[in-house]
Structure formats: structure tokens, C-alpha cells
Design a protein around this motif. Structure first.
Motif, mmCIF file in Angstrom:
data_model
loop_
_atom_site.group_PDB
_atom_site.id
_atom_site.type_symbol
_atom_site.label_atom_id
_atom_site.label_comp_id
_atom_site.label_asym_id
_atom_site.label_seq_id
_atom_site.Cartn_x
_atom_site.Cartn_y
_atom_site.Cartn_z
ATOM 1 N N VAL A 180 -19.420 -3.173 -68.661
ATOM 2 C CA VAL A 180 -19.197 -1.975 -67.860
ATOM 3 C C VAL A 180 -18.149 -2.333 -66.821
ATOM 4 O O VAL A 180 -18.282 -3.350 -66.134
ATOM 5 N N PRO A 181 -17.071 -1.557 -66.689
ATOM 6 C CA PRO A 181 -16.013 -1.932 -65.748
ATOM 7 C C PRO A 181 -16.519 -2.010 -64.309
ATOM 8 O O PRO A 181 -17.312 -1.182 -63.874
ATOM 9 N N SER A 182 -16.067 -3.030 -63.615
ATOM 10 C CA SER A 182 -16.387 -3.178 -62.198
ATOM 11 C C SER A 182 -15.336 -2.455 -61.370
ATOM 12 O O SER A 182 -14.365 -1.893 -61.903
ATOM 13 N N ASN A 183 -15.498 -2.474 -60.072
ATOM 14 C CA ASN A 183 -14.541 -1.793 -59.194
ATOM 15 C C ASN A 183 -13.164 -2.436 -59.206
ATOM 16 O O ASN A 183 -12.217 -1.865 -58.682
ATOM 17 N N HIS A 184 -13.052 -3.641 -59.791
ATOM 18 C CA HIS A 184 -11.724 -4.243 -59.972
ATOM 19 C C HIS A 184 -10.849 -3.359 -60.862
ATOM 20 O O HIS A 184 -9.619 -3.380 -60.759
ATOM 21 N N PHE A 185 -11.489 -2.607 -61.756
ATOM 22 C CA PHE A 185 -10.756 -1.853 -62.767
ATOM 23 C C PHE A 185 -10.845 -0.337 -62.592
ATOM 24 O O PHE A 185 -9.991 0.386 -63.090
ATOM 25 N N LEU A 186 -11.896 0.137 -61.943
ATOM 26 C CA LEU A 186 -12.140 1.577 -61.875
ATOM 27 C C LEU A 186 -11.194 2.264 -60.904
ATOM 28 O O LEU A 186 -10.800 1.704 -59.878
ATOM 29 N N HIS A 187 -10.856 3.496 -61.255
ATOM 30 C CA HIS A 187 -10.056 4.328 -60.354
ATOM 31 C C HIS A 187 -10.807 4.487 -59.035
ATOM 32 O O HIS A 187 -12.041 4.600 -59.028
ATOM 33 N N LEU B 222 -25.095 -8.709 -66.044
ATOM 34 C CA LEU B 222 -24.781 -9.740 -65.064
ATOM 35 C C LEU B 222 -23.596 -9.277 -64.230
ATOM 36 O O LEU B 222 -22.691 -8.621 -64.742
ATOM 37 N N PRO B 223 -23.579 -9.594 -62.942
ATOM 38 C CA PRO B 223 -22.437 -9.176 -62.105
ATOM 39 C C PRO B 223 -21.172 -9.929 -62.496
ATOM 40 O O PRO B 223 -21.237 -10.987 -63.139
ATOM 41 N N PRO B 224 -19.992 -9.423 -62.137
ATOM 42 C CA PRO B 224 -18.739 -10.106 -62.460
ATOM 43 C C PRO B 224 -18.734 -11.539 -61.918
ATOM 44 O O PRO B 224 -19.245 -11.802 -60.828
ATOM 45 N N THR B 225 -18.174 -12.428 -62.699
ATOM 46 C CA THR B 225 -18.113 -13.836 -62.294
ATOM 47 C C THR B 225 -16.773 -14.207 -61.671
ATOM 48 O O THR B 225 -16.633 -15.300 -61.125
ATOM 49 N N ARG B 226 -15.798 -13.317 -61.754
ATOM 50 C CA ARG B 226 -14.462 -13.608 -61.221
ATOM 51 C C ARG B 226 -13.693 -12.306 -61.078
ATOM 52 O O ARG B 226 -14.140 -11.253 -61.527
ATOM 53 N N THR B 227 -12.548 -12.397 -60.446
ATOM 54 C CA THR B 227 -11.637 -11.254 -60.375
ATOM 55 C C THR B 227 -10.724 -11.292 -61.593
ATOM 56 O O THR B 227 -10.629 -12.325 -62.275
ATOM 57 N N PRO B 228 -10.020 -10.208 -61.876
ATOM 58 C CA PRO B 228 -9.128 -10.205 -63.045
ATOM 59 C C PRO B 228 -7.995 -11.231 -62.938
ATOM 60 O O PRO B 228 -7.415 -11.614 -63.959
ATOM 61 N N ARG C 185 -8.860 -17.608 -62.917
ATOM 62 C CA ARG C 185 -8.868 -18.346 -64.182
ATOM 63 C C ARG C 185 -10.017 -17.874 -65.074
ATOM 64 O O ARG C 185 -11.151 -17.735 -64.610
ATOM 65 N N PRO C 186 -9.768 -17.593 -66.351
ATOM 66 C CA PRO C 186 -10.828 -17.134 -67.246
ATOM 67 C C PRO C 186 -11.983 -18.127 -67.322
ATOM 68 O O PRO C 186 -11.791 -19.341 -67.225
ATOM 69 N N ASP C 187 -13.193 -17.577 -67.465
ATOM 70 C CA ASP C 187 -14.379 -18.414 -67.642
ATOM 71 C C ASP C 187 -15.242 -17.795 -68.726
ATOM 72 O O ASP C 187 -14.785 -16.909 -69.457
ATOM 73 N N ASP C 188 -16.467 -18.255 -68.833
ATOM 74 C CA ASP C 188 -17.353 -17.724 -69.860
ATOM 75 C C ASP C 188 -17.951 -16.366 -69.468
ATOM 76 O O ASP C 188 -18.631 -15.746 -70.279
ATOM 77 N N GLY C 189 -17.706 -15.959 -68.237
ATOM 78 C CA GLY C 189 -18.220 -14.681 -67.781
ATOM 79 C C GLY C 189 -17.206 -13.569 -67.971
ATOM 80 O O GLY C 189 -16.507 -13.496 -68.989
ATOM 81 N N SER C 190 -17.062 -12.711 -66.964
ATOM 82 C CA SER C 190 -16.177 -11.561 -67.071
ATOM 83 C C SER C 190 -15.894 -11.002 -65.679
ATOM 84 O O SER C 190 -16.725 -11.133 -64.776
ATOM 85 N N PRO C 191 -14.739 -10.369 -65.512
ATOM 86 C CA PRO C 191 -14.492 -9.651 -64.259
ATOM 87 C C PRO C 191 -15.204 -8.293 -64.224
ATOM 88 O O PRO C 191 -15.126 -7.581 -63.236
ATOM 89 N N ALA C 192 -15.874 -7.936 -65.327
ATOM 90 C CA ALA C 192 -16.657 -6.711 -65.414
ATOM 91 C C ALA C 192 -18.142 -7.073 -65.392
ATOM 92 O O ALA C 192 -18.519 -8.246 -65.482
ATOM 93 N N PHE C 193 -19.011 -6.084 -65.254
ATOM 94 C CA PHE C 193 -20.432 -6.314 -65.481
ATOM 95 C C PHE C 193 -20.603 -6.562 -66.979
ATOM 96 O O PHE C 193 -20.055 -5.832 -67.811
#
Length: 464
Positions: A84-91, A110-116, A119-127
Motif C-alpha cells: 500500500v503506498p505510503s505518504n512518500h508516494f501519495l498525492h 509492516l511500516p516502510p523501512t526506508r524512503t524511496p 539504499r534498497p533493502d529487503d523491505g519497502s518504502p511502502a507499507f
């Protein structure tokens, strides 16, 4: 008039709004689970509200921002990632509140683990959540809960489903919103209870409005007519009442009392009441038995009057329209904090919402809020902007009080800000109800797994 129905004949055949909606979501959830279970590696599925008036502007300005959605992709080893997109991506006009973010984590994301940009990780910048494909039932339940509770989608027919991959599996669910039985307008219905009468009243209004009307939390039906909002409500006495607040802040009671008397003579079937500085109109329709034509006739008559209510009408009463589209020419600007706002600067709609929610629960129904704002998306946004500025002013006052060492005053300002935060929170819910169908693709980068380019098949407009 037709005779009252005999016992067993008083029901509205097949009409159960809540049940119809629930059954549609259950059917959709099962279909979604089957779809997820049948996905193959690389398949992508996106579910999003099919009606949002920001879609065209986002496509036009190519900001890369997203509208609400839930998205799935089958990774290797049969693992499905759902995001589910986080506020990093939402209008900015569709961002998640703290309550919505908490709801997502309660549902299992799970909450986002990083910003867009990190550095990429095993999580996501989204939920996000990763589950085996065999857990498709759980993923489908999470998605439906998010679409209903977080994004406020009323019925699965209001969704757009995009499925890509080598062999996309179509989602199969009813694309028809809840059916409403056609009532005999002259047949009398003996209501079993208030809920049954409310269902019957709702069905009776469908041919008049051309759509299934929204109900607010109390079961009232708010309908915008010209510069007014007409509320159709079922009373505990099992009578139906049509109620419309007309003018407020009346300064000349003597003159307004004379005009009220004239209105009661000219529109004898409508009861006009002047209470303190407010003028309202009422009409009552018998509910035991209930005859649909009686309600329709009353609605037509009241609507004819309400279409004559305008700014000139309010001026004659030395007041302001209760739900008027006032021309607020002063726009909030970056330096607005340098001038203090007063309650007189606030849109009348915001003050009305505060009156409608005296305990500041923040639980006003979106239909009511939208009706108060005239169903006008730009107006709702203006109310939201001014409300946010009002809150920010109280927060600044609290900070200044703290700096002076006056903790008591700071706590009072913070309490005011918290109260208005809840009131303004109800305005955000109304935005989801005031939309139009978004046609065409959105030029936007997707969070996480949706950053991958995919080719989407042509879409057809949802049928309503």
C-alpha cells in the motif's frame, strides 16, 4: 390510496442495503483470493478506487504521485508481496492520516523501512507484507479491509482492477451496485420498525434522485439542493421529516420574523421556524403507513422552495446562507501565519461541522460533510486548508506560551488544536465521496515492486 398490506406483505422485497453491500464484498474477497492463488511469477495486480477527480490532473502534470491503491506481485518461491503506498508516494490531497497508518499496521502491513531515495533493502518504502501464495485468503481479507476502512470504498463495483502478466486471471465479481426494488408509489407500507422504514424511504428516493442516496451516521439522508442541504430523516415516532437549515447569523429579528410569517403563508405546507439567529424549514410525512408518493410530493414541493433560496434571500433576512458557497477571496499563503485568524475568517462550513460534532469525535459521516460543502471538491479543499491553518495557529500559540513558561496556556492551546484536528479530519473523508471517473492511464512511478514497467490491458469504465 391503496390499502395497508397484510402481515407478511409489508417488507420491501429484496431490499437490504447493508446486506447487499456485505455480500458483494464477500464475493469480491473470494474472487480476489482465487486470483492471488492463481498468479504466476511476475504477475501484477493493482486495485484502486475507480473514481477520483485528481486522476486527470496527476496524469496531466506528470508529478509521479499516486492515488490510493493496493498492489500485489508474485515473487520467486511462491511469495506474494502486497503493498500500500505510503505518504512518500501519495498525492498530498490523498495522504494517510496517523489513524490510517495505524490501521494498516493493525491489519498486518509492516511500516516502510526506508524512503524511496535510500539504499534498497529487503523491505519497502511502502507499507508491505510478504506471504506465501497459499495465504491468499489472508491477503485478500487484508486488501478488502484496507479498501473499505482506509480508502473508504463503498462497494467493489467502484474499484478498478488492473492485472498484468503472461496469463492474467480476471477478477470476477458483481459490477452492479446494490439493487433497489421498485416501489409502487401509491401502495401503503406498514413499517416493522425504524430501520425498515428507513430502508423503504431510501428506496422511495432512488427514482427521484437517480441514484442510491448516501446516509450519514444517524441514518439521515443529506441531499444538496441549490444553496441548501435537505435532510430526510426517520424519527423515532416512525414519521418522516424533511429538514433544511436555511439562514444563520440573522441580525434583525423583527424583520426576519415578518418574513418568516410571510413564508409560512406563501408555502403553507412547509413549516418555517425562526430560532435565535437561525431560520429553518420542516415538512413532515406520515410513516405509519408510509406511502412513497407522499414523500416524493413533499420532496418536490420542498425542493421547489429551496431552489429559490439564494444570497438575496439571506440578505433580506439580514443573515448568511447556512450552506452557502461564500466567496472567500483571501487565500492561505506561505506568510499567512503572520496575520492571526479569527473564527470570522473560518469558512462557515467548518463552523457548521464543529456544531454538528459538538464532542469533536471526528466521526462525522463523509456524506454529511460533503453535503455541507455542497459536494464541491474545490470547496472541500479550501475548508481543509483553512482548517489546517487554524490548527497550525493554535500549535504556534502553544509553542509561544511554552517559550514564555506558561504551561497552562500552552496546554489549553494544544487542547484546542487537538479538538479542531478531529473536526478537520472528518473533512478528509468527504474528499473520497466527491469524485468523477478517472479515465486513462496514470503516468506515475509505482512504489517498490510497481517501479517495474508493465503493460496494462485496455480498461472499460465500471458500470453503475
Amino acid at each position: 390510496m391503496s390499502e395497508s398490506p397484510t402481515p407478511g406483505e409489508s417488507d420491501v422485497p429484496g431490499f437490504d442495503l447493508d446486506g447487499a453491500v456485505s455480500r458483494a464484498w464477500v464475493q469480491f474477497q473470494r474472487s480476489l483470493a482465487d486470483h492471488i492463488a492463481a498468479m504466476t511469477a511476475g504477475d501484477v495486480l493493482v486495485l484502486s478506487p475507480g473514481y477520483d477527480d485528481l486522476a486527470d490532473s496527476i496524469e496531466a502534470d506528470r508529478t509521479g504521485l499516486l492515488l490510493p491503491c493496493v498492489q500485489f506481485m508474485l515473487l520467486r518461491d511462491g511469495i506474494v508481496r502486497c503493498e500500500v503506498p505510503s505518504n512518500h508516494f501519495l498525492h498530498p490531497q490523498r495522504t494517510l492520516t496517523r489513524v490510517s497508518e495505524r490501521r494498516l499496521t493493525e491489519l498486518g502491513w509492516l511500516p516502510p523501512t526506508r524512503t524511496p531515495h535510500e539504499r534498497p533493502d529487503d523491505g519497502s518504502p511502502a507499507f508491505f507484507v510478504d506471504r506465501p501464495r497459499t495465504g491468499s485468503d489472508r491477503l485478500a481479507a487484508m486488501a478488502v479491509a484496507a479498501l473499505r476502512d482506509v480508502w473508504g470504498v463503498a462497494h467493489p463495483s467502484f474499484l478498478r482492477a488492473e492485472s498484468t502478466g503472461q496469463s492474467p486471471v480476471p477478477l470476477t465479481y458483481s459490477s452492479t451496485p446494490p439493487s433497489v426494488p421498485e416501489l409502487d408509489p401509491t401502495a401503503a407500507v406498514e413499517p416493522r420498525d425504524r430501520a425498515h422504514l428507513l430502508d423503504t424511504v431510501t428506496a422511495a428516493l432512488v427514482p427521484v434522485l437517480g441514484l442510491l442516496p448516501e446516509r450519514d451516521r444517524d441514518g439521515d439522508i443529506p441531499i444538496r439542493i441549490g444553496s441548501s442541504v435537505l435532510f430526510v430523516r426517520v424519527l423515532d415516532s416512525l414519521d418522516v421529516q424533511l429538514f433544511a437549515p436555511l439562514v444563520q447569523q440573522i441580525s434583525d429579528r423583527t424583520r426576519s420574523a415578518e418574513i418568516t410569517a410571510d413564508l409560512n403563508r406563501a408555502w403553507s405546507q412547509v413549516k418555517f421556524v425562526l430560532a435565535e439567529d437561525r431560520l429553518s424549514g420542516y415538512m413532515d410525512v406520515r410513516g405509519e403507513p408510509f406511502v412513497p408518493k407522499h414523500l416524493v410530493d413533499a420532496f418536490d414541493l420542498f425542493s421547489a422552495f429551496l431552489r429559490s433560496v439564494d444570497e438575496d434571500f439571506a440578505v433580506r433576512l439580514r443573515g448568511r446562507l447556512y450552506f452557502g458557497d461564500h466567496d472567500d477571496r483571501t487565500q492561505v499563503d506561505p506568510a499567512a501565519h503572520r496575520r492571526r485568524l479569527s473564527t470570522g475568517d473560518l469558512p462557515v462550513e467548518l463552523l457548521t461541522l464543529r456544531d454538528l460534532d459538538p464532542e469533536a469525535t471526528g466521526q462525522l459521516d463523509g456524506a454529511t460533510v460533503a453535503a455541507v460543502c455542497g459536494g464541491d471538491h474545490a470547496r472541500i479543499l479550501h475548508v481543509l486548508r483553512m482548517g489546517n491553518e487554524w490548527i497550525a495557529q493554535h500549535r504556534r500559540d502553544a509553542g509561544e506560551s511554552t517559550a514564555r513558561g506558561d504551561e497552562h496556556e500552552a496546554a489549553a492551546y494544544d487542547a484546542l488544536a487537538d479538538t479542531w484536528e478531529r473536526v478537520v479530519g472528518s473533512v478528509r473523508g468527504a474528499l473520497r465521496l466527491v469524485g468523477r471517473h478517472a479515465r486513462g492511464e496514470h503516468a506515475a512511478d509505482r512504489p517498490g515492486l510497481f517501479g517495474r514497467p508493465t503493460a496494462s490491458p485496455p480498461r472499460e469504465d465500471p458500470q453503475h
